[in-house]
Design a protein around this motif. Structure first.
Motif: not given
Length: 212
Positions: A93-106
């Motif tokens: 799940t976190m891999e998915y969001f970190r890839e989706m929001f690659s420029k953000a701090k997640v």
């Protein structure tokens, strides 16, 4: 989707149903940790072995949607409801969001009870999850978060600032379980959850029995 440096918290729960405590918690975490957005992530049915969902995904999704409608910082994402069985782990799940929001701090937002579960080896792919992510950990009654980290080889060897602990004013005990039980036994939990969700539960006759 988001500009560089935007801070996003991933807030997963069964939301069965979503409560005013969930909303207050998300708002408080966002304020204290200067998050730009909080993503509400309804969990998969078997995310926690000690929890059984009592409503269909469509109901949980609709209630979250109604509950957060008036807050532009709150976003609903149903990723975990649709994920493949082999990817039903928080790491993916976190891999998915970190890839989706690659420029953000997640950040992954979780309660101290989940930190204990990780320390006790109850989570799959826990080492990969801890190595690759940052966490906001909320206090839970009776749990010493610093002690939990110090006693776990996995957690203490990654205690480099990735665990941001919120240990004041976030320990509230009104739970979704309490609300379900009130509905099932003819109680009146109207003011413990958003009014739109309360009306939705009544109209759809949800939580009319207790499921263990």
């Amino acid at each position: 989707m988001f500009k560089e440096g935007v801070k996003i918290g991933i807030y997963g729960s069964s939301f069965d149903p979503i409560t005013n405590v969930h909303l207050w918690t998300a708002s408080t975490v966002a304020h204290r940790k200067k998050l730009d957005y909080v993503i509400f992530l309804p969990s998969i049915g078997e995310a926690r072995r000690d929890k059984k969902l009592q409503t269909q995904d469509v109901h949980r999704e609709e209630m979250v949607k109604m509950a957060i409608a008036n807050n532009p910082k709150f976003i609903l994402d149903t990723y975990e409801m649709n994920v493949l069985p082999q990817q039903q782990y928080t790491y993916y799940t976190m891999e998915y969001f970190r890839e989706m929001f690659s420029k953000a701090k997640v950040f992954f937002i979780m309660g101290a009870d989940l930190l204990v579960d990780i320390a006790e080896g109850k989570w799959r792919m826990a080492e990969e999850l801890i190595e690759n992510n940052q966490f906001i950990v909320m206090a839970r009654n009776g749990i010493n978060m610093l002690q939990t980290i110090s006693r776990s080889p996995l957690l203490r060897n990654h205690d480099d600032g990735r665990f941001q602990l919120l240990d004041k004013g976030l320990d509230m005990e009104i739970s979704s379980t309490y609300i379900r039980e009130e509905f099932a036994r003819g109680g009146e939990p109207q003011y413990l959850l958003p009014n739109a969700c309360y009306q939705y539960i009544k109209e759809n006759q949800l939580y009319r029995e207790i499921i263990r």
